[in-house]
Design an enzyme around this catalytic site. Structure first.
Site, PDB file in Angstrom:
ATOM      1  N   GLY A 260      39.431  45.665  39.356  1.00  0.00           N
ATOM      2  CA  GLY A 260      38.910  46.995  39.054  1.00  0.00           C
ATOM      3  C   GLY A 260      39.767  47.644  37.991  1.00  0.00           C
TER       4      GLY A 260
ATOM      5  CB  SER B 212      44.395  41.070  37.186  1.00  0.00           C
ATOM      6  OG  SER B 212      43.321  40.514  37.915  1.00  0.00           O
ATOM      7  CE  LYS B 213      39.766  44.836  31.109  1.00  0.00           C
ATOM      8  NZ  LYS B 213      39.793  44.549  29.711  1.00  0.00           N
ATOM      9  NE  ARG B 214      41.411  37.794  39.700  1.00  0.00           N
ATOM     10  CZ  ARG B 214      41.674  37.744  40.981  1.00  0.00           C
ATOM     11  NH1 ARG B 214      40.734  38.013  41.861  1.00  0.00           N
ATOM     12  NH2 ARG B 214      42.877  37.422  41.406  1.00  0.00           N
TER      13      ARG B 214
END
Ligand code: GLU
Length: 473
Positions: free
Chosen positions: A246, A242-244
């Site tokens: 990267g 997921s976005k967290r």
């Protein structure tokens, strides 16, 4: 002869080309190319609210950048809505589907009741055998599949193995909405069938959809394609990427200075392997790829490994190709602006000459460009703090002393400038580095650079001497 293999990549154009989607596309492409078949591209744009032209462009661009081509024209799912509706109606006619007049209120009630009784919410089939004469006035019906009530739906998945669903757990899914638009489930089946798809390779988030889709195939009497549901990519911590973790979009990897060949090589190893072999040329990947060696557990995205693989590619690629790759990437790199303005043929030649020294220290094109900064810099150079420190700590004296010696050289080559600087260091009894570091500071504005005599040669006599003069006093 067996049917020719036809795979497809079927992204929904609601954002960028996701790194997981890129891997799915890569696997589908490799499978098709390995078999001498075709990979088709279908844009699943039926969700009109969320689909955008920008996203379609980003997907096509991302695939092209990765070197993944598709056969034939791009197919747009939305344009096939009439065909989807016809198929839903044919199922009505053959008795495999029925009109359902359940109102939204009734559906809500059904769900609430199921929840209260601790059952998963399901449509209860109340319109299965009810004649249309009982239809409430003013309610537009949906068309539902009359799915089997008993037995199992069994998938022999090429990655997941045998997966079985009890039919009693699968309710009668909607094929056509009351406004006449097809559901996603129907559209995928009809399109895959009409496109002649023989192998569906996609993320395992679609595994339950597979059961639903198989029921539609069965009702239509259509041959079910081979299916392979590949585990999704996870982050280093084991959670779904997921976005967290990267960047998620392929375009972001391009902007981070990864070479498409390196990203592709990294992606092919993400969930598929051939022994310990790490590096694959395109031809080797196509030759070796199979579904049998796709793992069943999620692969973990390792940014460090990607970076080191990229560094390997940068070092391995021919210098001229690297200049071309850098050139192609400039509009995407955050530090590409100056180079973009200055990269003419003369500069390209300098870049090419500097490449052997530059590529040794770069893991990304951003780093490569950063190392090449001195080539593009205007005089007088802006020096960083370390370079300034070197010059201020006696460096200027050495530069002043070296200028006439270098000016006197008949030939301006790395070897001749090196000899001159060595002679000077020997004569005044300093280490070579004590003379080389001030040169580096004055010529590149930094305390680190490719070999300084190579820098001198690449910059050329005139520019080098002018830069030295700028810092001599
Ligand atoms: N459009 C779906 C997605 O982007 C893929 C559907 C499929 O491969 O069947 O997740």
């Amino acid at each position: 002869m067996p049917d020719p293999v036809i795979t497809r990549f079927a992204p929904s154009p609601t954002g960028f080309l996701h790194i997981g989607g890129a891997r799915t596309a890569l696997f589908s492409w490799l499978y098709a190319r390995h078999a001498g078949g075709k990979m088709l591209l279908r844009i699943e744009d039926t969700d009109r609210e969320r689909s955008t032209d920008a996203a379609i462009a980003a997907i096509l661009d991302g695939l092209s950048w990765l070197g993944l081509d598709w056969d034939g024209d791009v197919i747009y799912q939305f344009q096939r809505a009439t065909r989807h509706r016809e198929v839903a109606e044919s199922l009505l006619a053959s008795g495999h589907a029925y009109y359902c007049y359940t109102t939204p209120d009734e559906l809500n009630e059904m769900r609430a009741k199921a929840r209260a009784e601790g059952r998963p919410p399901r449509y209860d089939g109340r319109w299965r055998n009810r004649p249309a004469s009982e239809a409430p006035a003013g309610v537009k019906p949906v068309i539902r599949l009359e799915a089997p009530l008993d037995g199992e739906t069994v998938l022999d998945d090429k990655v997941q193995g045998r997966v079985a669903w009890a039919n009693k757990d699968l309710d009668d899914l909607v094929l056509l909405r009351s406004d006449g638009t097809p559901t996603y489930m129907l559209a995928v089946v009809v399109d895959d069938h009409d496109m002649g798809v023989t192998h569906i390779i996609r993320g395992d988030d679609h595994l339950t959809n597979a059961a639903r889709q198989m029921q539609i195939y069965q009702a239509l009497g259509w041959h079910i394609p081979v299916m392979a549901h590949i585990p999704l990519i996870h982050g280093a911590d084991g959670a779904k990427l997921s976005k967290r973790h990267g960047a998620l979009g392929v375009d972001a990897y391009r902007a981070m200075g990864y070479l498409p060949e390196a990203l592709r090589n990294y992606l092919v190893r993400l969930g598929w392997s051939q022994g310990d072999k790490e590096f694959f040329t395109t031809a080797e990947m196509i030759e070796a790829f199979d579904l049998a060696h796709v793992g069943r557990s999620p692969a973990r995205f390792d940014f460090v490994k990607l970076e080191s693989m990229n560094g390997h590619y940068i070092r391995a690629i021919r210098d001229a190709d690297l200049v071309a790759a850098l050139d192609a990437a400039l509009t995407h790199l955050p530090n590409g602006t100056v180079a973009r303005q200055k990269l003419d043929d003369a500069m390209r030649a300098k870049l090419l000459a500097a490449m052997p020294g530059l590529k040794e220290r770069a893991k990304t094109l951003i780093e490569l460009l950063d190392g090449a900064n001195f080539l593009f810099a205007d005089r007088p150079l802006v020096l960083d703090a370390k370079a300034l420190g070197i010059l201020d700590a006696g460096g200027r004296t050495h530069i002043a002393a070296l200028i006439p010696r270098l000016t006197a050289l008949a030939e301006w080559k790395a070897a001749s400038t090196e000899a001159a600087v060595r002679d000077y260091a020997t004569e005044i009894k300093i280490k070579l580095g004590d003379a080389a570091q001030p040169l580096r500071a004055a010529l590149t504005g930094r305390a680190t650079s490719p070999g300084i005599f190579d820098v001198l040669e690449v910059l050329g006599r005139e520019e080098s001497l002018a830069r030295l003069q700028d810092q001599a006093s």
